[in-house]
Design a protein around this motif. Structure first.
Motif, PDB file in Angstrom:
ATOM      1  N   GLU A  91       0.858  -1.214  -0.118  1.00 49.92           N
ATOM      2  CA  GLU A  91       0.149  -0.083   0.051  1.00 49.92           C
ATOM      3  C   GLU A  91       0.984   1.358   0.006  1.00 49.92           C
ATOM      4  O   GLU A  91       0.571   2.336  -0.794  1.00 49.92           O
ATOM      5  CB  GLU A  91      -0.928  -0.056   1.154  1.00 49.92           C
ATOM      6  CG  GLU A  91      -2.014   1.143   1.292  1.00 49.92           C
ATOM      7  CD  GLU A  91      -2.868   0.842   2.411  1.00 49.92           C
ATOM      8  OE1 GLU A  91      -2.753   1.673   3.529  1.00 49.92           O
ATOM      9  OE2 GLU A  91      -3.625  -0.064   2.485  1.00 49.92           O
ATOM     10  N   LYS A 106       1.631   7.228  -0.973  1.00 43.74           N
ATOM     11  CA  LYS A 106       0.200   6.627  -1.012  1.00 43.74           C
ATOM     12  C   LYS A 106      -0.120   6.277  -2.543  1.00 43.74           C
ATOM     13  O   LYS A 106      -0.529   5.262  -2.884  1.00 43.74           O
ATOM     14  CB  LYS A 106      -0.922   7.424  -0.265  1.00 43.74           C
ATOM     15  CG  LYS A 106      -0.539   7.535   1.222  1.00 43.74           C
ATOM     16  CD  LYS A 106      -1.626   8.347   1.651  1.00 43.74           C
ATOM     17  CE  LYS A 106      -1.411   8.435   3.390  1.00 43.74           C
ATOM     18  NZ  LYS A 106      -2.445   9.641   3.825  1.00 43.74           N
ATOM     19  N   GLY A 274      -3.119   2.410  -6.991  1.00 43.29           N
ATOM     20  CA  GLY A 274      -2.280   3.559  -6.570  1.00 43.29           C
ATOM     21  C   GLY A 274      -1.267   3.841  -7.753  1.00 43.29           C
ATOM     22  O   GLY A 274      -0.635   4.840  -7.307  1.00 43.29           O
ATOM     23  N   TYR A 306      -8.254   8.259  -4.659  1.00 46.74           N
ATOM     24  CA  TYR A 306      -7.661   6.829  -4.389  1.00 46.74           C
ATOM     25  C   TYR A 306      -7.137   6.910  -2.585  1.00 46.74           C
ATOM     26  O   TYR A 306      -7.420   6.235  -1.838  1.00 46.74           O
ATOM     27  CB  TYR A 306      -6.521   6.440  -5.323  1.00 46.74           C
ATOM     28  CG  TYR A 306      -5.750   5.346  -4.414  1.00 46.74           C
ATOM     29  CD1 TYR A 306      -6.300   4.060  -4.516  1.00 46.74           C
ATOM     30  CD2 TYR A 306      -4.545   5.590  -4.003  1.00 46.74           C
ATOM     31  CE1 TYR A 306      -5.492   2.959  -3.777  1.00 46.74           C
ATOM     32  CE2 TYR A 306      -3.678   4.563  -3.720  1.00 46.74           C
ATOM     33  CZ  TYR A 306      -4.289   3.492  -3.777  1.00 46.74           C
ATOM     34  OH  TYR A 306      -3.357   2.367  -2.846  1.00 46.74           O
ATOM     35  N   LEU A 310      -7.926   5.671   1.026  1.00 45.59           N
ATOM     36  CA  LEU A 310      -7.281   5.089   1.944  1.00 45.59           C
ATOM     37  C   LEU A 310      -7.516   5.545   3.023  1.00 45.59           C
ATOM     38  O   LEU A 310      -7.431   4.976   4.017  1.00 45.59           O
ATOM     39  CB  LEU A 310      -5.812   5.323   1.496  1.00 45.59           C
ATOM     40  CG  LEU A 310      -5.419   4.373   0.181  1.00 45.59           C
ATOM     41  CD1 LEU A 310      -3.707   4.592   0.178  1.00 45.59           C
ATOM     42  CD2 LEU A 310      -5.405   2.815   0.521  1.00 45.59           C
ATOM     43  N   SER A 314      -8.795   4.050   6.624  1.00 47.26           N
ATOM     44  CA  SER A 314      -8.204   3.915   7.840  1.00 47.26           C
ATOM     45  C   SER A 314      -8.863   4.415   9.138  1.00 47.26           C
ATOM     46  O   SER A 314      -9.053   3.850  10.023  1.00 47.26           O
ATOM     47  CB  SER A 314      -6.796   5.037   7.748  1.00 47.26           C
ATOM     48  OG  SER A 314      -6.073   4.989   8.979  1.00 47.26           O
ATOM     49  N   LYS A 364      -9.872  -3.456  -5.316  1.00 44.07           N
ATOM     50  CA  LYS A 364      -8.752  -2.982  -4.157  1.00 44.07           C
ATOM     51  C   LYS A 364      -7.885  -4.456  -4.100  1.00 44.07           C
ATOM     52  O   LYS A 364      -8.112  -5.227  -3.042  1.00 44.07           O
ATOM     53  CB  LYS A 364      -9.920  -3.015  -3.061  1.00 44.07           C
ATOM     54  CG  LYS A 364     -10.822  -1.993  -2.940  1.00 44.07           C
ATOM     55  CD  LYS A 364     -10.035  -0.521  -2.963  1.00 44.07           C
ATOM     56  CE  LYS A 364     -10.775   0.731  -3.123  1.00 44.07           C
ATOM     57  NZ  LYS A 364     -11.566   0.909  -4.364  1.00 44.07           N
TER      58      LYS A 364
END
Length: 405
Positions: A91, A106, A274, A306, A310, A314, A364
Motif C-alpha cells: 500500500e 500513497k 495506486g 484513491y 485509503l 483507515s 481493491k
C-alpha cells in the motif's frame, strides 16, 4: 518506511508530471516531483510551440517555466534526482533514488517520458557529443557553416532539419522512402523542399558514422541497389523515433507492451493499485504537450480520490471503536452478492452488531493482498485494526450467527 513520506510522488517533470503536480498541490496533497534533469523534460528542447491553447507562440522552455511556477504556487516540492528502483507491491509505495534517498507515497504517477531511439550503428555511440547529436535546438549552433546529415523524415526530423539550416552550410536528409515521400506533415514537407540548404537522399539508410575523434562523414546504403557510398560531413542528427524511459520499473509488476509503453485505463490507472502512468511513457495516440497535460490532470484527480479512499478506510476500519466485518467479495459474482446480503441480515440480528465494510477485490487488489485473501467471498474480523479471526464461508444464517456471537 522511507526517508520522507508523501501523499503523491510524481516521477518525471515534463508537462504531464508538472500538470499532475499542479492538481496534486491544489488538492492539498503533499506532492513531490522527482526529475533527473531540467524540469520540463524534452519540451525544453522545442524552439517554438504554436499549438498550446492560450499562448499562440512560445518556446518550450518558457512554457515549462510557467508550468513549474504554477506548481510552486501550490507548494509542490521538487527533487533533482534519478529514480533507480521502486517497490509498488505494498500500500505504501517505495521509491529509491540514485542519491540514496528512499521515499514512500500513497500514490505514484509515472511521468518519465521518452528518449531518442538509437540506431546503434558503428560510430554512433562512440561519437556522441563529437558530432553525433539528437537535439537540433541544443546543438545546431555548433555546426555553423558546416555540412550536416539528418537521419529520419518525420515531423521532428524535418522541422529540426530546417532549424539546423539556419547555422549549417548544407543539410542532407537520409530518407528510407521513394523520392518525394516524407513521413512529416505536408506543410513541413513543402517548406523543406523549398529550402535551398536542404538536400535529400532517397531510398537509403545510414550504415556507419565515420571519424576518429570527431564526425568526418557517414556511410550510406541505397536500399534498392544495395550500393554503399560515403558522404563527408561534420555532424549527424538522428531523429528515428522515441522509446519510453521505463527501464527502471520493468521489474515493478507494471504491465507494459513490447516497446515498454504502459497501458492505462481512462483514469490513467496501471494494473497496479495506486500507480498511474501519464504522458509519453504510456500507450496513447497523440504525444503532444496538450495531451500530456490532460493525462496529468486526470491521473492527479484519480490519485486524490484513491488517497481519500485509503484515508477513509483507515478512519472507518482501522480506527473504528466497533468491531469490523471486513467482507471481501466480487461485485460481478452472484454468490458473493448473495452472501453479502445474508451476512448483513445475520449481523443485524445481533444485540451488538459489527460494522460491515465491503471490499470489492476487483478494484481493491492491494487490500486483498494485505489480508492474504485469495478466495471470495471471505470475511476478516477486526478489532481496532487487528485481525482476531476469520469466518468460515456458509450460506446458512444459523452457522453465520454462531460464528458472529
Amino acid at each position: 518506511m522511507g526517508d520522507v513520506t508523501y501523499d503523491l510522488i510524481i516521477i518525471g517533470g515534463g508537462p504531464a508530471g508538472l500538470t499532475a503536480a499542479i492538481y496534486g498541490g491544489r488538492a492539498k496533497l503533499r506532492t513531490l516531483v522527482i526529475n533527473k534533469g531540467t524540469v520540463g523534460g524534452l519540451v525544453n528542447t522545442t524552439r517554438e510551440i504554436v499549438n498550446y491553447p492560450g499562448y499562440g507562440q512560445i518556446s518550450g522552455s518558457d512554457l515549462m517555466k510557467d508550468f513549474k511556477k504554477h506548481a510552486d504556487s501550490f507548494g509542490v516540492e521538487f527533487s533533482r534526482d534519478e529514480v533507480v528502483s521502486v517497490n509498488f507491491a505494498q500500500e505504501d509505495k517505495i521509491i529509491c533514488t540514485k542519491k540514496g534517498k528512499e521515499y514512500t507515497a500513497k500514490a505514484v504517477i509515472v511521468a518519465c517520458g521518452s528518449e531518442p531511439r538509437l540506431l546503434n550503428i558503428p560510430g554512433e555511440k562512440r561519437l556522441q557529443g563529437s558530432g553525433v547529436a539528437y537535439c537540433a535546438t541544443c546543438d545546431a549552433e555548433f555546426f555553423e557553416g558546416e555540412d550536416v546529415v539528418v537521419v529520419g523524415s518525420g515531423d521532428q526530423a524535418i522541422e529540426e532539419g530546417m532549424y539546423i539550416t539556419k547555422f549549417a552550410r548544407k543539410v542532407t536528409v537520409i530518407v528510407l522512402h521513394d523520392e518525394g515521400v516524407l513521413d512529416c506533415n505536408k506543410i513541413s514537407a513543402e517548406r523543406a523542399f523549398q529550402n535551398e540548404k536542404m538536400e535529400f537522399v532517397w531510398n537509403s539508410t545510414i550504415e556507419e558514422v565515420l571519424g576518429e575523434a570527431n564526425v568526418e562523414g557517414v556511410k550510406i546504403k541505397n536500399l534498392k541497389t544495395g550500393r554503399s557510398t560515403k558522404l563527408p560531413c561534420q555532424g549527424v542528427f538522428f531523429f528515428v523515433g522515441m522509446i519510453p524511459s521505463t527501464h527502471f520499473i520493468k521489474e515493478s509488476g507494471i504491465g507494459m507492451d513490447r516497446s515498454g509503453y504502459i497501458p492505462v485505463n481512462d483514469l490513467m490507472e496501471t494494473d497496479l493499485e495506486g500507480v498511474y502512468a501519464v504522458g509519453d511513457n504510456r500507450v496513447k495516440y497523440l504525444r503532444q504537450v496538450v495531451s500530456a497535460a490532460g493525462d496529468g490532470a486526470t491521473a492527479a484527480v484519480a490519485a486524490e480520490r484513491y488517497i481519500e479512499e485509503l484515508n477513509a478506510f483507515s478512519t472507518s476500519v482501522l480506527k473504528s471503536d466497533k468491531k469490523v466485518l471486513l467482507l471481501f467479495f466480487n461485485a460481478l459474482n452472484n454468490e458473493s452478492l448473495e452472501f453479502s446480503t445474508l451476512l448483513e441480515e445475520a449481523n443485524q440480528e445481533l444485540s451488538e452488531p459489527y460494522k460491515v465494510v465491503k471490499v470489492d477485490t476487483a478494484t481493491k487488489k492491494n487490500l486483498a493482498q494485505k489480508y492474504d485473501v485469495k478466495i471470495v467471498p471471505s470475511v476478516v474480523v477486526l478489532d481496532r485494526g487487528q485481525e482476531i479471526k476469520r469466518l468460515d464461508y456458509s450460506m446458512e444464517k444459523e452457522k453465520l450467527n454462531a460464528q458472529l456471537r
